[in-house]
Design a protein around this motif. Structure first.
Motif, PDB file in Angstrom:
ATOM      1  N   ARG A 134     -38.416  33.173  17.239  1.00 44.69           N
ATOM      2  CA  ARG A 134     -38.626  31.957  16.462  1.00 44.69           C
ATOM      3  C   ARG A 134     -40.106  31.773  16.103  1.00 44.69           C
ATOM      4  NH1 ARG A 134     -36.020  27.087  16.150  1.00 44.69           N
ATOM      5  NH2 ARG A 134     -34.133  28.394  16.122  1.00 44.69           N
ATOM      6  N   CYS A 135     -40.989  31.796  17.108  1.00 43.17           N
ATOM      7  CA  CYS A 135     -42.407  31.541  16.848  1.00 43.17           C
ATOM      8  C   CYS A 135     -43.233  32.816  16.764  1.00 43.17           C
ATOM      9  CB  CYS A 135     -42.980  30.628  17.927  1.00 43.17           C
ATOM     10  SG  CYS A 135     -42.997  31.353  19.588  1.00 43.17           S
ATOM     11  N   GLY A 136     -42.693  33.938  17.207  1.00 43.35           N
ATOM     12  CA  GLY A 136     -43.414  35.201  17.126  1.00 43.35           C
ATOM     13  C   GLY A 136     -44.465  35.395  18.192  1.00 43.35           C
ATOM     14  N   LYS A 137     -44.593  34.483  19.142  1.00 44.25           N
ATOM     15  CA  LYS A 137     -45.608  34.585  20.186  1.00 44.25           C
ATOM     16  C   LYS A 137     -45.020  35.236  21.437  1.00 44.25           C
ATOM     17  CE  LYS A 137     -48.046  30.428  18.612  1.00 44.25           C
ATOM     18  NZ  LYS A 137     -48.538  29.079  19.002  1.00 44.25           N
ATOM     19  N   PHE A 138     -45.915  35.832  22.213  1.00 43.45           N
ATOM     20  CA  PHE A 138     -45.487  36.450  23.466  1.00 43.45           C
ATOM     21  C   PHE A 138     -45.485  35.438  24.612  1.00 43.45           C
ATOM     22  CE2 PHE A 138     -46.664  40.131  20.987  1.00 43.45           C
ATOM     23  CZ  PHE A 138     -45.723  41.079  21.356  1.00 43.45           C
ATOM     24  N   LEU A 139     -46.406  34.487  24.580  1.00 46.97           N
ATOM     25  CA  LEU A 139     -46.515  33.507  25.658  1.00 46.97           C
ATOM     26  C   LEU A 139     -46.467  32.104  25.082  1.00 46.97           C
ATOM     27  CD1 LEU A 139     -49.338  35.047  27.897  1.00 46.97           C
ATOM     28  CD2 LEU A 139     -46.881  35.127  28.292  1.00 46.97           C
ATOM     29  N   GLN A 140     -45.824  31.218  25.832  1.00 49.16           N
ATOM     30  CA  GLN A 140     -45.806  29.797  25.510  1.00 49.16           C
ATOM     31  C   GLN A 140     -45.805  29.036  26.823  1.00 49.16           C
ATOM     32  OE1 GLN A 140     -42.354  27.200  23.901  1.00 49.16           O
ATOM     33  NE2 GLN A 140     -43.426  27.928  22.082  1.00 49.16           N
ATOM     34  N   ASP A 141     -46.849  28.230  27.032  1.00 49.43           N
ATOM     35  CA  ASP A 141     -47.067  27.539  28.310  1.00 49.43           C
ATOM     36  C   ASP A 141     -47.175  28.538  29.456  1.00 49.43           C
ATOM     37  OD1 ASP A 141     -46.936  25.113  26.966  1.00 49.43           O
ATOM     38  OD2 ASP A 141     -44.770  24.916  27.302  1.00 49.43           O
ATOM     39  N   GLY A 142     -47.747  29.696  29.143  1.00 45.63           N
ATOM     40  CA  GLY A 142     -47.957  30.708  30.174  1.00 45.63           C
ATOM     41  C   GLY A 142     -46.740  31.523  30.528  1.00 45.63           C
TER      42      GLY A 142
ATOM     43  N   PRO B 282     -40.903  34.848  26.562  1.00 51.47           N
ATOM     44  CA  PRO B 282     -39.562  34.389  26.158  1.00 51.47           C
ATOM     45  C   PRO B 282     -38.527  34.737  27.225  1.00 51.47           C
ATOM     46  CG  PRO B 282     -40.650  35.578  24.368  1.00 51.47           C
ATOM     47  CD  PRO B 282     -41.473  35.810  25.585  1.00 51.47           C
ATOM     48  N   THR B 283     -38.002  33.727  27.897  1.00 50.84           N
ATOM     49  CA  THR B 283     -37.070  33.951  29.006  1.00 50.84           C
ATOM     50  C   THR B 283     -35.615  33.775  28.612  1.00 50.84           C
ATOM     51  OG1 THR B 283     -37.321  31.626  29.659  1.00 50.84           O
ATOM     52  CG2 THR B 283     -38.771  33.244  30.719  1.00 50.84           C
ATOM     53  N   TRP B 284     -35.366  33.281  27.417  1.00 52.72           N
ATOM     54  CA  TRP B 284     -33.980  33.072  26.989  1.00 52.72           C
ATOM     55  C   TRP B 284     -33.524  34.248  26.150  1.00 52.72           C
ATOM     56  CZ3 TRP B 284     -29.918  29.947  27.862  1.00 52.72           C
ATOM     57  CH2 TRP B 284     -28.884  29.954  26.947  1.00 52.72           C
ATOM     58  N   ARG B 285     -32.280  34.683  26.376  1.00 48.86           N
ATOM     59  CA  ARG B 285     -31.667  35.739  25.569  1.00 48.86           C
ATOM     60  C   ARG B 285     -30.382  35.184  24.958  1.00 48.86           C
ATOM     61  NH1 ARG B 285     -35.956  37.169  26.545  1.00 48.86           N
ATOM     62  NH2 ARG B 285     -36.770  39.229  27.101  1.00 48.86           N
ATOM     63  N   ASP B 286     -30.274  35.331  23.645  1.00 50.06           N
ATOM     64  CA  ASP B 286     -29.093  34.833  22.948  1.00 50.06           C
ATOM     65  C   ASP B 286     -27.846  35.563  23.441  1.00 50.06           C
ATOM     66  OD1 ASP B 286     -27.175  35.066  20.330  1.00 50.06           O
ATOM     67  OD2 ASP B 286     -28.226  33.152  20.379  1.00 50.06           O
ATOM     68  N   PHE B 287     -26.771  34.822  23.666  1.00 49.26           N
ATOM     69  CA  PHE B 287     -25.561  35.418  24.227  1.00 49.26           C
ATOM     70  C   PHE B 287     -24.873  36.367  23.249  1.00 49.26           C
ATOM     71  CE2 PHE B 287     -25.436  31.264  26.706  1.00 49.26           C
ATOM     72  CZ  PHE B 287     -26.064  31.837  27.790  1.00 49.26           C
TER      73      PHE B 287
ATOM     74  N   GLU C 282     -31.211  38.387  21.338  1.00 48.24           N
ATOM     75  CA  GLU C 282     -32.593  38.241  20.903  1.00 48.24           C
ATOM     76  C   GLU C 282     -33.357  37.322  21.858  1.00 48.24           C
ATOM     77  OE1 GLU C 282     -32.237  36.746  16.959  1.00 48.24           O
ATOM     78  OE2 GLU C 282     -32.052  38.752  16.062  1.00 48.24           O
ATOM     79  N   ALA C 283     -34.685  37.539  21.936  1.00 41.64           N
ATOM     80  CA  ALA C 283     -35.534  36.812  22.879  1.00 41.64           C
ATOM     81  C   ALA C 283     -36.049  35.527  22.239  1.00 41.64           C
ATOM     82  CB  ALA C 283     -36.698  37.692  23.323  1.00 41.64           C
ATOM     83  N   PHE C 284     -36.032  34.432  23.011  1.00 41.33           N
ATOM     84  CA  PHE C 284     -36.565  33.144  22.567  1.00 41.33           C
ATOM     85  C   PHE C 284     -37.244  32.469  23.751  1.00 41.33           C
ATOM     86  CE2 PHE C 284     -33.026  33.920  19.688  1.00 41.33           C
ATOM     87  CZ  PHE C 284     -33.551  33.594  18.453  1.00 41.33           C
ATOM     88  N   HIS C 285     -38.276  31.676  23.446  1.00 43.38           N
ATOM     89  CA  HIS C 285     -38.794  30.778  24.458  1.00 43.38           C
ATOM     90  C   HIS C 285     -37.762  29.691  24.736  1.00 43.38           C
ATOM     91  CE1 HIS C 285     -42.846  32.355  23.053  1.00 43.38           C
ATOM     92  NE2 HIS C 285     -42.868  32.563  24.364  1.00 43.38           N
ATOM     93  N   ASP C 286     -37.887  29.079  25.897  1.00 46.20           N
ATOM     94  CA  ASP C 286     -36.900  28.074  26.283  1.00 46.20           C
ATOM     95  C   ASP C 286     -36.899  26.898  25.315  1.00 46.20           C
ATOM     96  OD1 ASP C 286     -34.893  27.002  27.760  1.00 46.20           O
ATOM     97  OD2 ASP C 286     -36.188  26.116  29.281  1.00 46.20           O
ATOM     98  N   THR C 287     -38.041  26.563  24.742  1.00 48.17           N
ATOM     99  CA  THR C 287     -38.115  25.455  23.785  1.00 48.17           C
ATOM    100  C   THR C 287     -37.815  25.883  22.367  1.00 48.17           C
ATOM    101  OG1 THR C 287     -40.506  25.813  23.592  1.00 48.17           O
ATOM    102  CG2 THR C 287     -39.760  24.180  25.208  1.00 48.17           C
ATOM    103  N   CYS C 288     -38.000  27.158  22.043  1.00 45.71           N
ATOM    104  CA  CYS C 288     -37.762  27.634  20.682  1.00 45.71           C
ATOM    105  C   CYS C 288     -36.287  27.868  20.378  1.00 45.71           C
ATOM    106  CB  CYS C 288     -38.542  28.926  20.421  1.00 45.71           C
ATOM    107  SG  CYS C 288     -40.331  28.706  20.393  1.00 45.71           S
ATOM    108  N   ARG C 289     -35.461  27.967  21.396  1.00 44.93           N
ATOM    109  CA  ARG C 289     -34.048  28.260  21.174  1.00 44.93           C
ATOM    110  C   ARG C 289     -33.262  27.059  20.711  1.00 44.93           C
ATOM    111  NH1 ARG C 289     -30.575  26.876  25.553  1.00 44.93           N
ATOM    112  NH2 ARG C 289     -31.675  26.017  27.326  1.00 44.93           N
ATOM    113  N   GLN C 290     -33.863  25.861  20.806  1.00 45.73           N
ATOM    114  CA  GLN C 290     -33.149  24.640  20.423  1.00 45.73           C
ATOM    115  C   GLN C 290     -32.930  24.610  18.907  1.00 45.73           C
ATOM    116  OE1 GLN C 290     -31.884  22.817  22.720  1.00 45.73           O
ATOM    117  NE2 GLN C 290     -32.949  23.782  24.439  1.00 45.73           N
TER     118      GLN C 290
END
Length: 312
Positions: free
Chosen positions: A284-292, A295-300, A304-312
């Motif tokens: 979503r944002c193209g960044k590797f880190l967000q709040d340190g 991306p810990t979320w993986r779409d079922f 694909e990888a998303f930050h926890d806040t970017c997946r909303q």
């Protein structure tokens, strides 16, 4: 068709003229397509061919417009025949001469058509609902369901050898993932899944149903002091605590009680997507880190990888 069948609501003379008007309209439309098919021909100069084509095409269109107007005029003179549908004795209602005051028959036809459509769509909805194998609705636990004794699903008592074969096949599917199976407390299986050099996952299973998962770092200790797998302690790192929460969510998503081996394989496929936990950027944002955190979320579905806040 007898005259008596049409005379109450149909002008027979206008009806005959309307048929002739339809034939004339079809002939006019045919001439339009013949004009387009022939194109510009039989003229020596280009300008002459263009003028001849435009003139012929305009004349054909005028003929179509004239015939169409005549057909519309005659259609208003034909009249509306009384509707006659095979609704048994209800067809006698159509004989009422005051249709504008008591339109019972037309309303009955509308209700009949609506009922047929409702039955058709209800059949489609029933077929779609029967295809859904997972039903979590609380409405299923009605009074009658509480009175009946619950039947024990056969998938809960799968033989250990079958469980071992399923886990062995999954282990061979993913070379970068190693799975160690143990049974410290009877038939219940416990898996230690090592994903490359990224993380380790403790999976507690009841037959082929996954009850609990704990994700820890690759260098973290996953055993207790007595040498058993530690199924209670959380990871010391926030990133793996996040992945543990997402893995618990994945267990609720991948549910198919009739085929538990498919559920385990789907969960392991989703878990394998964390092989690039620290290398994949957020989609979503193209960044590797967000709040340190990476991306810990993986779409079922897409993994694909998303930050926890970017997946909303």
């Amino acid at each position: 068709m007898a005259d008596g069948a049409l005379s109450p609501g149909v002008n027979l003379e206008a009806f005959s003229q309307a048929i002739a008007a339809i034939q004339a309209l079809r002939s006019s439309v045919t001439r339009v397509f013949d004009c387009l098919k022939d194109g510009m021909r039989n003229k020596e100069t280009l300008e002459g061919r263009e003028k001849g084509f435009v003139a012929a095409f305009q004349e054909s269109l005028h003929s179509v417009s004239r015939d169409l107007g005549e057909l519309e005029r005659l259609s208003n003179l034909v009249g509306k025949p009384s509707e006659n549908h095979p609704l048994h004795n209800s067809g006698l209602l159509s004989l009422d001469p005051v249709q504008d005051k008591t339109p019972l028959y037309s309303q009955l036809l509308q209700a009949y058509k609506w009922s047929n459509k409702l039955q058709y769509h209800a059949g489609l909805a029933s077929g779609l609902l029967n295809q859904q194998s997972l039903k979590r609705s609380a409405n299923q636990m009605g009074v009658s369901a509480k009175r009946r004794p619950k039947a024990q699903p056969t998938t809960l008592v799968l033989p250990p050898q079958y469980v071992d074969d399923v886990i062995s096949r999954i282990d061979r599917m993913f070379p970068e993932m190693s799975i160690q199976l143990s049974r410290p407390n009877g038939n219940s299986a416990m898996l230690l899944v090592t994903l490359g050099k990224v993380l380790k996952v403790i999976v507690v299973m009841r037959s082929l149903f996954i009850d609990r998962t704990i994700v820890k770092g690759y260098n973290e200790n996953v055993y207790t002091e007595d040498g058993k797998l530690d199924i209670w302690s959380k990871s010391n790192y926030q990133v793996f605590q996040k992945v543990t929460d997402h893995a618990t969510t994945a267990l609720l998503h991948y549910q198919l009680p009739q085929m538990p081996d498919v559920v385990v394989r789907s969960f392991m496929t989703w878990l394998r997507s964390y092989i690039k936990l620290f290398q994949a950027p957020c989609q979503r944002c193209g960044k590797f880190l967000q709040d340190g955190l990476p991306p810990t979320w993986r779409d079922f579905r897409t993994l694909e990888a998303f930050h926890d806040t970017c997946r909303q």
